[in-house]
Design a protein around this motif. Structure first.
Motif, PDB file in Angstrom:
ATOM      1  N   UNK A  33       1.652  -0.972  -0.285  1.00 22.21           N
ATOM      2  CA  UNK A  33       0.204  -0.092   0.087  1.00 22.21           C
ATOM      3  C   UNK A  33       0.999   1.701  -0.302  1.00 22.21           C
ATOM      4  N   UNK A  34       2.486   0.947   0.600  1.00 21.80           N
ATOM      5  CA  UNK A  34       2.845   2.201   0.227  1.00 21.80           C
ATOM      6  C   UNK A  34       2.723   3.168  -0.884  1.00 21.80           C
ATOM      7  N   UNK A  35       2.692   4.213  -0.912  1.00 24.07           N
ATOM      8  CA  UNK A  35       2.428   5.047  -2.115  1.00 24.07           C
ATOM      9  C   UNK A  35       4.016   6.045  -1.858  1.00 24.07           C
ATOM     10  N   UNK A  36       5.066   6.016  -2.618  1.00 23.73           N
ATOM     11  CA  UNK A  36       6.312   7.083  -2.377  1.00 23.73           C
ATOM     12  C   UNK A  36       6.077   7.416  -3.622  1.00 23.73           C
ATOM     13  N   UNK A  37       6.455   8.874  -3.733  1.00 25.28           N
ATOM     14  CA  UNK A  37       6.334  10.373  -4.525  1.00 25.28           C
ATOM     15  C   UNK A  37       4.908  10.228  -5.510  1.00 25.28           C
ATOM     16  N   UNK A  38       3.749  10.120  -3.810  1.00 25.24           N
ATOM     17  CA  UNK A  38       2.865  10.443  -4.239  1.00 25.24           C
ATOM     18  C   UNK A  38       2.333  11.801  -4.963  1.00 25.24           C
ATOM     19  N   UNK A  39       1.565  11.462  -6.463  1.00 27.89           N
ATOM     20  CA  UNK A  39       1.400  12.965  -7.287  1.00 27.89           C
ATOM     21  C   UNK A  39       0.640  14.021  -6.662  1.00 27.89           C
ATOM     22  N   UNK A  40       1.587  15.324  -6.643  1.00 24.76           N
ATOM     23  CA  UNK A  40       1.542  16.213  -5.765  1.00 24.76           C
ATOM     24  C   UNK A  40       2.224  17.110  -4.900  1.00 24.76           C
ATOM     25  N   UNK A  79       0.575   8.264 -12.634  1.00 26.97           N
ATOM     26  CA  UNK A  79      -0.011   7.488 -13.055  1.00 26.97           C
ATOM     27  C   UNK A  79      -0.113   6.302 -12.469  1.00 26.97           C
ATOM     28  N   UNK A  80      -0.390   4.671 -10.997  1.00 29.90           N
ATOM     29  CA  UNK A  80       0.023   3.915 -10.839  1.00 29.90           C
ATOM     30  C   UNK A  80       1.561   4.373 -10.486  1.00 29.90           C
ATOM     31  N   UNK A  81       2.132   2.938 -11.043  1.00 30.53           N
ATOM     32  CA  UNK A  81       3.805   2.828 -10.658  1.00 30.53           C
ATOM     33  C   UNK A  81       4.771   4.388 -11.916  1.00 30.53           C
ATOM     34  N   UNK A  82       3.689   4.408 -12.318  1.00 32.78           N
ATOM     35  CA  UNK A  82       4.856   5.456 -13.775  1.00 32.78           C
ATOM     36  C   UNK A  82       4.492   6.900 -12.797  1.00 32.78           C
ATOM     37  N   UNK A  83       5.747   7.622 -12.626  1.00 35.21           N
ATOM     38  CA  UNK A  83       5.472   9.078 -12.227  1.00 35.21           C
ATOM     39  C   UNK A  83       6.134  10.377 -12.820  1.00 35.21           C
ATOM     40  N   UNK A 126      10.182   7.947 -13.605  1.00 31.09           N
ATOM     41  CA  UNK A 126      10.019   6.800 -12.653  1.00 31.09           C
ATOM     42  C   UNK A 126       8.940   5.315 -14.012  1.00 31.09           C
ATOM     43  N   UNK A 127       9.747   4.435 -14.219  1.00 30.04           N
ATOM     44  CA  UNK A 127       8.512   3.383 -14.377  1.00 30.04           C
ATOM     45  C   UNK A 127       8.697   2.483 -14.508  1.00 30.04           C
ATOM     46  N   UNK A 128       6.673   2.233 -13.637  1.00 28.20           N
ATOM     47  CA  UNK A 128       7.217   0.879 -12.505  1.00 28.20           C
ATOM     48  C   UNK A 128       7.727   0.966 -11.508  1.00 28.20           C
ATOM     49  N   UNK A 129       7.794   1.984 -10.549  1.00 27.99           N
ATOM     50  CA  UNK A 129       8.839   2.778  -9.576  1.00 27.99           C
ATOM     51  C   UNK A 129      10.154   2.294  -9.111  1.00 27.99           C
ATOM     52  N   UNK A 271      -2.183  11.436 -19.874  1.00 22.97           N
ATOM     53  CA  UNK A 271      -3.238  10.196 -19.645  1.00 22.97           C
ATOM     54  C   UNK A 271      -1.611   9.163 -19.552  1.00 22.97           C
ATOM     55  N   UNK A 272      -0.772   9.867 -19.911  1.00 20.32           N
ATOM     56  CA  UNK A 272       0.403   8.524 -19.999  1.00 20.32           C
ATOM     57  C   UNK A 272       1.677   9.828 -19.494  1.00 20.32           C
ATOM     58  N   UNK A 273       2.969   9.032 -19.543  1.00 16.47           N
ATOM     59  CA  UNK A 273       3.981   9.834 -19.787  1.00 16.47           C
ATOM     60  C   UNK A 273       4.380  11.334 -20.177  1.00 16.47           C
TER      61      UNK A 273
END
Length: 891
Positions: A33-40, A79-83, A126-129, A271-273
């Motif tokens: 459940x850990x979501x590092x670097x959450x958008x915002x 978006x998900x694991x992409x940042x 980041x792709x897939x973290x 919608x994507x990176x």
């Protein structure tokens, strides 16, 4: 507990077993459940990046620096694991070592080019973290870009235990993740590779340079706030000499990232990176360039050209400077710059009239550079079929043959010239084929036996051997000795069986030079037949070499008993008996297990257990004496002297280094003679095959396992008598002079902080071998003198070069050893020989220099440390019989 709960626990346990349970869940739920670097989200950290360099044991003051800054990590899209992370490095400030700095750290802030470098926010994708790529603002200085890559690499991690391959600022590494607690884990990197950076090494176990690395990062997470609390990265790299492990350097690099505050920011839609990046770039005026995490090497452009450096170092390159530390330093500097120099610049140095007296030394240097440009430049000036260029040709070919990193293209070029040019003088042609063979062997040490050029060289040598007649064959036997190919063993055994006595000796020398694992059953059977002459009469040197080979293997008790019984046989070859006896004693002194086997055989056999059997006549010797003993390695002086009629028929003085199970012959100085029995009083008992050959004598020299062309004192009785009557042989004559590279290591290590450490070790050797022979027909005496003098210097540097700070630690170790072998012979009656082997006093120096400076500033820190060790001279005791004869001759 209801059935659904039980099923949930079971599935969670099963997943942890399959994928590796990494971090324990918090009160908020699973680690997933850990979501590092959450958008915002926005996090600000304090960064400290430190580099320290010192001598290997880290026992005295070091040099180094650190950079402090604030780092803001903004997650502007996710978006998900992409940042997409926007990272800003704010107000980086350099701190340097200073004598005025407070204890214990010893650092003070200092102005530098870092203060005024262009520095804008950069993007981490980041792709897939995982960090996929970086977008750096265009035209930023490389030093700033590398620091940012080191920072971004801290974000290259995974939250699951296990092993994986990763690319970051250290290169491509194997990363091992281990959980320490609920909210902490460790990343350990190993086997980091940077194939895009220059890398040179010597594969020899004795002469290579060792590098030991450690890279560990510790991550501390806040599972409640979904944020990284801190990252501590620590790495160290030790570089030291294999032969002397207390000489070397040490570099340590640390990074520390500590959370100081959190916040929120506005985000970008997409919608994507790629869509999000397009919107981001359109909003800002920054032009980005795409980068990987791997840092790039900086070059300061301050190096002179090869020709300019030759001009600068001209006095240090003169013949009279050979054997000194300044000569070795200059040799090393020119090799370093020459490997990146172009053909035109090298040709300029060779063509300069001012360098006319330096050409021999320049050909030494170019032989060790071995780039395509350097070889083409040499071939424009060096004409192999011109006998006047013998010395220049041989110096270049010798250097090529000894270099630990041969160029396969140069090997093929030389092989073509050897095969197509029939006008090459014999001496140059022999040196050429010997060098080609040695280069091919050294290439196989680096790349195995699958390289095509190795097969071509072996076929060429074998074909020439098959078609050559008489003494023309000997050079190709010597080439096979340098090639050291086990594929040639069947042919060599056939030559021993069917060839001439001299060819048999040369074949045994080749087999003896091969690693022991290739001495199979067929070789040992042939050695037994040769020594005991079970199939035919053999040259005495073939028999003694065969005996050496049998003793160096795990000899059976039966064969050893047969050799001991031979000592009491009726065979009148007393020198062979004495030689075998001395070899058995030498091995017994070195190996307790072998000694027990010898004693058990003697005690259980009445024929052997008496003084007469174990005191054979003869003056031949075999002995080993230690001249160096340390925790890292041992050095031995091995002297083997096979005599006939009181004259050295085959003698050698070898300097051997040993480390664990590795043995390296550094030098082998050999004397040989034949056909001289008619000049000496003889008891008529030794009916040997070598009496059939014409009078000859000379020296053989092997350098780092490469045999050079023999140096003849004379060949034929007419030439011998000419030397006797004119006295020319009595003058001490240089036989071999050259500069040689022992250690050869260049490695660039990408540090985790984005900087690059250069590790450079070069060991230079200036070598002079001279000898003389005096023969008096009237007084029936002979004297020979062989002097081996060397100047050895090893210089190793570890440095960090950036545009804002430069730090360096350099060690230098040097010594000028000398070895003198005198042989006196009186053959007026019963032949009496006295051999004296002496090693004069020498001085070992070990200096350390630590330097740090800031470009554009007057700041320069320099620390020096000097150490000198006196090594007393020694006269080696050969054996009791030799001592008695020396006492009788010089009473």
């Amino acid at each position: 507990m209801n059935p659904n709960s039980i099923l949930y626990i079971f599935l969670s346990w099963l997943l942890s077993m399959c994928y590796g349970f990494v971090l324990l869940s918090s009160a908020a739920g699973q680690i997933s459940d850990l979501n590092l670097f959450e958008a915002g989200s926005s996090s600000t950290y304090k960064l400290q990046s430190e580099v320290l360099i010192n001598e290997k044991d880290n026992s005295s003051k070091n040099v180094g620096f650190y950079v402090v800054a604030e780092v803001t990590v903004n997650s502007i899209w996710g978006k998900g694991k992409d940042k997409i992370l926007q990272i800003e490095l704010t107000q980086p400030l350099l701190h340097i070592k200073s004598r005025k700095a407070p204890s214990p750290d010893g650092f003070v802030p200092h102005k530098s080019n870092l203060d005024k470098m262009q520095n804008k926010p950069f993007l981490v994708i980041l792709k897939n973290n995982k960090v996929d790529r970086l977008l750096m603002p265009k035209n930023e200085p490389l030093s700033m870009v590398n620091l940012k890559k080191g920072l971004a690499s801290l974000l290259q991690f995974q939250i699951y235990e296990g092993e994986t391959k990763e690319i970051d600022s250290s290169g491509e590494c194997l990363a091992q993740y281990t959980a320490n607690s609920d909210d902490m884990f460790t990343k350990t990197k190993s086997n980091c590779v940077s194939i895009d950076l220059p890398y040179t090494y010597n594969p020899d176990d004795i002469l290579k340079t060792m590098v030991q690395s450690s890279r560990i990062s510790e991550y501390h997470l806040d599972l409640h706030k979904n944020v990284i609390k801190s990252i501590k990265s620590k790495e160290s790299h030790k570089m030291f000499l294999s032969v002397k492990e207390d000489i070397g350097n040490f570099v340590e690099a640390d990074q520390h990232l500590i959370l100081i505050r959190e916040g929120q920011i506005s985000t970008i839609e997409g919608q994507n990176i790629e869509e999000a990046l397009e919107k981001l770039i359109s909003l800002h005026s920054i032009v980005y360039t795409q980068e990987s995490l791997m840092s790039d090497r900086e070059t300061d452009g301050e190096d002179a050209t090869f020709s300019d450096l030759v001009n600068e170092l001209r006095d240090n390159l003169k013949s009279e400077a050979i054997g000194t530390l300044k000569s070795a330093r200059s040799f090393i500097k020119l090799i370093n710059i020459g490997r990146t120099s172009n053909k035109k610049d090298i040709q300029k140095a060779l063509a300069s009239k001012k360098n006319k007296d330096l050409l021999l030394q320049l050909y030494d240097i170019l032989g060790f550079i071995q780039s395509q440009d350097s070889h083409e430049a040499v071939m424009k000036n060096l004409i192999f079929d011109d006998e006047k260029m013998l010395d220049f040709s041989e110096r270049y070919l010798w250097a090529l043959s000894i270099c630990s990193k041969p160029n396969p293209d140069i090997i093929m070029d030389l092989l073509k010239r050897f095969q197509k040019n029939n006008n090459i003088p014999e001496k140059i042609k022999e040196t050429m084929i010997l060098s080609i063979a040695s280069m091919a062997y050294r290439l196989s040490q680096l790349h195995g036996n699958k390289v095509k050029v190795l097969k071509d060289v072996e076929e060429a040598i074998i074909n020439n051997l098959d078609y050559a007649k008489g003494e023309e064959k000997y050079q190709f036997f010597r080439a096979l000795k340098n090639l050291k190919s086990p594929n040639t063993i069947p042919k060599l055994l056939d030559v021993i069986e069917k060839g001439t006595p001299k060819e048999g000796v040369l074949s045994w020398k080749i087999i003896k030079s091969l690693p022991k694992e290739y001495w199979g059953e067929n070789v040992l059977k042939t050695a037994k037949k040769t020594f005991f002459q079970l199939n035919k009469r053999h040259d005495s040197s073939s028999r003694t070499i065969a005996a050496e080979l049998m003793l160096e293997t795990n000899i059976t008790e039966q064969n050893l008993k047969g050799m001991l019984h031979y000592l009491g046989s009726n065979d009148t070859a007393f020198e062979i008996k004495q030689y075998v006896y001395q070899n058995i004693r030498m091995k017994a002194d070195e190996c307790p297990i072998f000694k027990r086997m010898v004693l058990n055989i003697i005690k259980s056999d009445r024929f052997l257990n008496n003084y007469s059997t174990l005191a054979p006549r003869g003056m031949s010797t075999a002995l080993s004496r230690n001249f160096l003993s340390s925790d890292s390695s041992n050095g031995s002086l091995v002297s083997l002297q096979e005599l006939k009629s009181g004259i050295v028929k085959r003698g050698s003085v070898n300097i051997v280094m040993e480390k664990n199970d590795a043995i390296k012959e550094i030098f082998s100085l050999g004397l040989f003679s034949g056909g001289l029995s008619s000049f000496m009083s003889s008891n008529g008992n030794e009916n040997e095959l070598e009496d059939e050959e014409s009078a000859n004598a000379g020296m053989e020299l092997s350098v780092l396992g490469t045999q050079l062309r023999p140096f003849l004192f004379f060949s034929g009785q007419g030439e011998l008598m000419g030397h006797v009557w004119s006295g020319t042989a009595s003058e001490k004559t240089p036989a071999y002079q050259a500069n040689t590279l022992l250690q050869d290591h260049l490695e660039y290590i990408r540090l985790g902080n984005g900087l690059i450490a250069e590790l450079n070790v070069k060991g230079a050797l200036s070598f002079d071998l001279s000898g003389s022979v005096k023969i008096s027909i009237f007084y029936s005496t002979a004297e020979s003198l062989v002097e081996k003098a060397a100047g050895i210097a090893v210089i190793g540097t570890t440095k960090i070069d950036t545009s804002f700070v430069k730090s360096q630690v350099e060690f230098s170790a040097s010594i000028e050893p000398k070895l003198i072998l005198n042989s006196d012979l009186d053959f007026s009656g019963k032949p009496t020989a006295c051999m004296r082997l002496t090693q004069p006093d020498s001085l070992l120096t070990h200096n350390i220099f630590k330097i740090e400076r800031i470009p554009g500033s007057k700041h320069k820190l320099r620390i020096a440390k000097y150490k000198k060790t006196n090594i007393p001279g020694v006269t080696y005791s050969l054996n009791r019989k030799n001592n008695e004869m020396c006492s009788a001759m010089f009473k």
